[in-house]
Design a protein around this motif. Structure first.
Motif, PDB file in Angstrom:
ATOM      1  N   THR A   1     -21.072  16.341 -19.404  1.00 43.39           N
ATOM      2  CA  THR A   1     -20.327  17.407 -18.734  1.00 43.39           C
ATOM      3  C   THR A   1     -21.160  18.678 -18.700  1.00 43.39           C
ATOM      4  O   THR A   1     -21.251  19.355 -17.678  1.00 43.39           O
ATOM      5  CB  THR A   1     -19.007  17.677 -19.468  1.00 43.39           C
ATOM      6  OG1 THR A   1     -18.289  16.454 -19.582  1.00 43.39           O
ATOM      7  CG2 THR A   1     -18.152  18.699 -18.730  1.00 43.39           C
TER       8      THR A   1
ATOM      9  N   CYS B   1     -17.022  20.642 -23.083  1.00 44.87           N
ATOM     10  CA  CYS B   1     -15.566  20.627 -22.886  1.00 44.87           C
ATOM     11  C   CYS B   1     -14.942  22.000 -23.094  1.00 44.87           C
ATOM     12  O   CYS B   1     -13.756  22.179 -22.839  1.00 44.87           O
ATOM     13  CB  CYS B   1     -14.931  19.606 -23.822  1.00 44.87           C
ATOM     14  SG  CYS B   1     -15.135  19.993 -25.575  1.00 44.87           S
ATOM     15  N   ARG B   2     -15.732  22.963 -23.557  1.00 45.08           N
ATOM     16  CA  ARG B   2     -15.259  24.336 -23.769  1.00 45.08           C
ATOM     17  C   ARG B   2     -14.200  24.430 -24.865  1.00 45.08           C
ATOM     18  O   ARG B   2     -13.471  25.415 -24.943  1.00 45.08           O
ATOM     19  CB  ARG B   2     -14.687  24.953 -22.469  1.00 45.08           C
ATOM     20  CG  ARG B   2     -15.572  24.813 -21.266  1.00 45.08           C
ATOM     21  CD  ARG B   2     -16.873  25.552 -21.391  1.00 45.08           C
ATOM     22  NE  ARG B   2     -16.698  26.978 -21.659  1.00 45.08           N
ATOM     23  CZ  ARG B   2     -17.680  27.811 -21.956  1.00 45.08           C
ATOM     24  NH1 ARG B   2     -18.912  27.362 -22.048  1.00 45.08           N
ATOM     25  NH2 ARG B   2     -17.460  29.065 -22.182  1.00 45.08           N
ATOM     26  N   ARG B   3     -14.085  23.406 -25.699  1.00 46.79           N
ATOM     27  CA  ARG B   3     -13.136  23.484 -26.802  1.00 46.79           C
ATOM     28  C   ARG B   3     -13.812  24.126 -28.004  1.00 46.79           C
ATOM     29  O   ARG B   3     -15.000  23.937 -28.225  1.00 46.79           O
ATOM     30  CB  ARG B   3     -12.632  22.089 -27.177  1.00 46.79           C
ATOM     31  CG  ARG B   3     -11.382  21.692 -26.427  1.00 46.79           C
ATOM     32  CD  ARG B   3     -10.733  20.500 -27.092  1.00 46.79           C
ATOM     33  NE  ARG B   3     -11.563  19.308 -26.946  1.00 46.79           N
ATOM     34  CZ  ARG B   3     -11.329  18.351 -26.050  1.00 46.79           C
ATOM     35  NH1 ARG B   3     -10.304  18.429 -25.244  1.00 46.79           N
ATOM     36  NH2 ARG B   3     -12.113  17.308 -25.969  1.00 46.79           N
TER      37      ARG B   3
ATOM     38  N   GLU C   1     -20.086  12.328 -23.756  1.00 46.80           N
ATOM     39  CA  GLU C   1     -19.292  12.841 -22.628  1.00 46.80           C
ATOM     40  C   GLU C   1     -19.463  14.354 -22.504  1.00 46.80           C
ATOM     41  O   GLU C   1     -19.584  14.885 -21.402  1.00 46.80           O
ATOM     42  CB  GLU C   1     -17.803  12.532 -22.810  1.00 46.80           C
ATOM     43  CG  GLU C   1     -17.495  11.062 -23.034  1.00 46.80           C
ATOM     44  CD  GLU C   1     -17.610  10.680 -24.501  1.00 46.80           C
ATOM     45  OE1 GLU C   1     -16.716  11.013 -25.269  1.00 46.80           O
ATOM     46  OE2 GLU C   1     -18.624  10.058 -24.876  1.00 46.80           O
ATOM     47  N   CYS C   2     -19.455  15.036 -23.632  1.00 46.64           N
ATOM     48  CA  CYS C   2     -19.594  16.483 -23.594  1.00 46.64           C
ATOM     49  C   CYS C   2     -20.993  16.887 -23.135  1.00 46.64           C
ATOM     50  O   CYS C   2     -21.146  17.832 -22.369  1.00 46.64           O
ATOM     51  CB  CYS C   2     -19.308  17.076 -24.971  1.00 46.64           C
ATOM     52  SG  CYS C   2     -17.552  17.084 -25.344  1.00 46.64           S
TER      53      CYS C   2
END
Ligand SMILES: [Zn+2]
Length: 90
Positions: A56, A14-16, A52-53
């Motif tokens: 992705t 998620c690039r967070r 989910e991450c």
């Protein structure tokens, strides 16, 4: 009291940015992405403890980019992520 800055890493899915301690660390071993052991050295990639991450990251080939190499996702990667998820929900 001086708050100690926790090291932050970016999830490749998620690039967070999150605290390193909240992320699952992976490393590259003979072209395979594997969960990093305690003493793992070298380049590593971080993913949130969320399927989910991971999905992705796989879809975007983010591991290959993180390691700057063609990689295979080891079957042990998914359990490493989901195990952490269920631990946190307990
Ligand atoms: Zn994430």
């Amino acid at each position: 009291m001086t708050p100690v800055a926790a090291p932050e890493r970016t999830c490749v899915g998620c690039r967070r940015k999150r605290a390193q301690a909240e992320l699952v660390r992976f490393t590259l071993e003979a072209g395979r992405v594997v969960p990093a052991g305690a003493g793992a050295r070298g380049r590593s990639a971080y993913v949130c403890p969320a399927v989910e991450c991971l999905e992705t990251a796989e879809k975007k080939r983010a591991f290959g980019r993180a390691f700057r190499a063609p990689v295979t996702i080891d079957p042990t990667v998914r359990p490493a992520v989901t195990r952490r998820t269920s631990d946190e929900r307990r």
